[in-house]
Design a protein around this motif. Sequence first.
Motif, PDB file in Angstrom:
ATOM      1  N   TRP A 170       3.941   7.443   0.961  1.00 11.84           N
ATOM      2  CA  TRP A 170       2.784   6.961   0.201  1.00 11.84           C
ATOM      3  C   TRP A 170       3.083   6.980  -1.293  1.00 11.84           C
ATOM      4  N   ALA A 171       3.598   8.104  -1.790  1.00 13.82           N
ATOM      5  CA  ALA A 171       3.786   8.290  -3.228  1.00 13.82           C
ATOM      6  C   ALA A 171       4.724   7.237  -3.798  1.00 13.82           C
ATOM      7  N   ARG A 172       5.810   6.956  -3.104  1.00 16.57           N
ATOM      8  CA  ARG A 172       6.756   5.961  -3.596  1.00 16.57           C
ATOM      9  C   ARG A 172       6.149   4.562  -3.566  1.00 16.57           C
ATOM     10  N   PHE A 173       5.360   4.254  -2.555  1.00 17.31           N
ATOM     11  CA  PHE A 173       4.709   2.947  -2.512  1.00 17.31           C
ATOM     12  C   PHE A 173       3.695   2.819  -3.638  1.00 17.31           C
ATOM     13  N   ASP A 174       2.908   3.878  -3.872  1.00 15.30           N
ATOM     14  CA  ASP A 174       1.898   3.831  -4.930  1.00 15.30           C
ATOM     15  C   ASP A 174       2.527   3.638  -6.310  1.00 15.30           C
ATOM     16  N   ALA A 175       3.797   4.018  -6.455  1.00 12.94           N
ATOM     17  CA  ALA A 175       4.485   3.888  -7.742  1.00 12.94           C
ATOM     18  C   ALA A 175       5.047   2.480  -7.973  1.00 12.94           C
ATOM     19  N   GLN A 176       4.954   1.595  -6.963  1.00  9.99           N
ATOM     20  CA  GLN A 176       5.472   0.236  -7.104  1.00  9.99           C
ATOM     21  C   GLN A 176       4.522  -0.611  -7.957  1.00  9.99           C
ATOM     22  N   SER A 177       4.996  -1.762  -8.353  1.00  8.03           N
ATOM     23  CA  SER A 177       4.196  -2.658  -9.190  1.00  8.03           C
ATOM     24  C   SER A 177       2.999  -3.199  -8.411  1.00  8.03           C
ATOM     25  N   VAL A 189      -6.095 -10.763   4.601  1.00  8.14           N
ATOM     26  CA  VAL A 189      -5.810 -10.509   6.009  1.00  8.14           C
ATOM     27  C   VAL A 189      -6.410  -9.164   6.417  1.00  8.14           C
ATOM     28  N   LEU A 190      -6.572  -8.982   7.720  1.00  2.00           N
ATOM     29  CA  LEU A 190      -6.990  -7.697   8.250  1.00  2.00           C
ATOM     30  C   LEU A 190      -5.839  -6.705   8.109  1.00  2.00           C
ATOM     31  N   LYS A 191      -6.145  -5.529   7.621  1.00  2.00           N
ATOM     32  CA  LYS A 191      -5.114  -4.495   7.470  1.00  2.00           C
ATOM     33  C   LYS A 191      -5.423  -3.329   8.402  1.00  2.00           C
ATOM     34  N   VAL A 192      -4.373  -2.861   9.083  1.00  2.00           N
ATOM     35  CA  VAL A 192      -4.498  -1.864  10.142  1.00  2.00           C
ATOM     36  C   VAL A 192      -3.489  -0.749   9.887  1.00  2.00           C
ATOM     37  N   SER A 193      -3.914   0.494  10.060  1.00  2.00           N
ATOM     38  CA  SER A 193      -2.981   1.621   9.937  1.00  2.00           C
ATOM     39  C   SER A 193      -2.858   2.327  11.281  1.00  2.00           C
ATOM     40  N   ILE A 194      -1.659   2.845  11.552  1.00  2.00           N
ATOM     41  CA  ILE A 194      -1.404   3.632  12.762  1.00  2.00           C
ATOM     42  C   ILE A 194      -0.619   4.871  12.355  1.00  2.00           C
ATOM     43  N   MET A 200      -8.204   9.949   7.549  1.00  2.00           N
ATOM     44  CA  MET A 200      -8.709  10.049   6.186  1.00  2.00           C
ATOM     45  C   MET A 200      -7.608   9.688   5.186  1.00  2.00           C
ATOM     46  N   GLY A 201      -7.948   8.869   4.219  1.00  2.00           N
ATOM     47  CA  GLY A 201      -6.998   8.449   3.200  1.00  2.00           C
ATOM     48  C   GLY A 201      -6.394   7.089   3.455  1.00  2.00           C
ATOM     49  N   TRP A 202      -6.325   6.683   4.713  1.00  2.00           N
ATOM     50  CA  TRP A 202      -5.700   5.396   5.012  1.00  2.00           C
ATOM     51  C   TRP A 202      -6.552   4.215   4.551  1.00  2.00           C
ATOM     52  N   ARG A 204      -7.409   3.606   1.701  1.00  2.00           N
ATOM     53  CA  ARG A 204      -6.875   3.121   0.422  1.00  2.00           C
ATOM     54  C   ARG A 204      -5.932   1.950   0.640  1.00  2.00           C
ATOM     55  N   TYR A 205      -5.381   1.822   1.853  1.00  4.28           N
ATOM     56  CA  TYR A 205      -4.473   0.725   2.177  1.00  4.28           C
ATOM     57  C   TYR A 205      -5.117  -0.324   3.082  1.00  4.28           C
ATOM     58  N   THR A 206      -5.998   0.102   3.981  1.00  5.72           N
ATOM     59  CA  THR A 206      -6.636  -0.851   4.891  1.00  5.72           C
ATOM     60  C   THR A 206      -7.912  -1.446   4.314  1.00  5.72           C
ATOM     61  N   GLY A 207      -8.477  -0.796   3.278  1.00 12.97           N
ATOM     62  CA  GLY A 207      -9.805  -1.169   2.831  1.00 12.97           C
ATOM     63  C   GLY A 207     -10.841  -0.633   3.813  1.00 12.97           C
ATOM     64  N   LEU A 208     -12.082  -0.644   3.400  1.00 10.72           N
ATOM     65  CA  LEU A 208     -13.133  -0.098   4.257  1.00 10.72           C
ATOM     66  C   LEU A 208     -13.376  -0.948   5.490  1.00 10.72           C
ATOM     67  N   ASP A 209     -12.983  -2.222   5.429  1.00  6.85           N
ATOM     68  CA  ASP A 209     -13.213  -3.114   6.566  1.00  6.85           C
ATOM     69  C   ASP A 209     -11.998  -3.237   7.474  1.00  6.85           C
ATOM     70  N   GLY A 210     -10.955  -2.444   7.240  1.00  5.55           N
ATOM     71  CA  GLY A 210      -9.775  -2.467   8.095  1.00  5.55           C
ATOM     72  C   GLY A 210      -9.936  -1.560   9.297  1.00  5.55           C
ATOM     73  N   LEU A 211      -8.883  -1.489  10.088  1.00  5.59           N
ATOM     74  CA  LEU A 211      -8.876  -0.617  11.266  1.00  5.59           C
ATOM     75  C   LEU A 211      -7.894   0.513  11.032  1.00  5.59           C
ATOM     76  N   ARG A 212      -8.282   1.731  11.445  1.00  2.00           N
ATOM     77  CA  ARG A 212      -7.432   2.904  11.255  1.00  2.00           C
ATOM     78  C   ARG A 212      -7.311   3.633  12.593  1.00  2.00           C
TER      79      ARG A 212
END
Length: 250
Positions: A170-177, A189-194, A200-202, A204-212
Amino acid sequence: CAAMNGMALHGGVIPYGGTFLVFSDYARPAIRLSALQRCRTIYVMTHDSIGLGEDGPTHQPIEHLLSLRAIPNLDVLRPCDLVETAECWQLALENAQGPSLLALTRQNLRPLREAGENRSASGAYRLTAATAPRKVVIVATGSEVEIAADAAKLLEEQGIGADVVSMPSWARFDAQSDDYRAELLPRDVLKVSIEAGATMGWERYTGLDGLRFGIDGFGASAPATDLYRHFGLTADNIAVRIAARLTQGS
């Protein structure tokens, strides 16, 4: 772990040590101090999910990845296969600005990558790109990346384009442009985390309307394959849920 901090502060050696990820609870004061002092220590934590199986919920980490990621200066790395593990080990050895923690599985994982450029260095990267028109981006870490790859294949067979993003840090990705992060996780697009742990925390990448997809309770004692099925962390279940969400959205 406290002794490792002393060795790192003394200099001349890069100390590493390990145990089960769940036992990072016992090591937390030393891990926190290594981050506070920017010690060049490496924690190799194994048995990083319910995939350890029959040892049950006392040994199965749930909240640990999230809580460790919350420690400033600690680079938490969760590789998905042999190549990513080698890449993350290289990053840990090169990290002179603070401690690193590798979260590794107990169960066997199939190879998903070929060796070459260290793609883990960016924190996240597109492992596979959609062939059908892209409708979803599936982000996963560690042992769940192969589940994401299998789910994407099932979706593609239905004409639903799916990118797979591996996110070892996460930390290295957050440091990208901003441009890199937006290109990997576009807004349209729909964003999904697995991840086989706390969800909790995911958002930030999926948005509130994504699937976790994850585990927000404790684990259980059973063979790993049974546990992944019980908690819905299977390619079949995830593909069905994604297709249903996209149908609702249209």
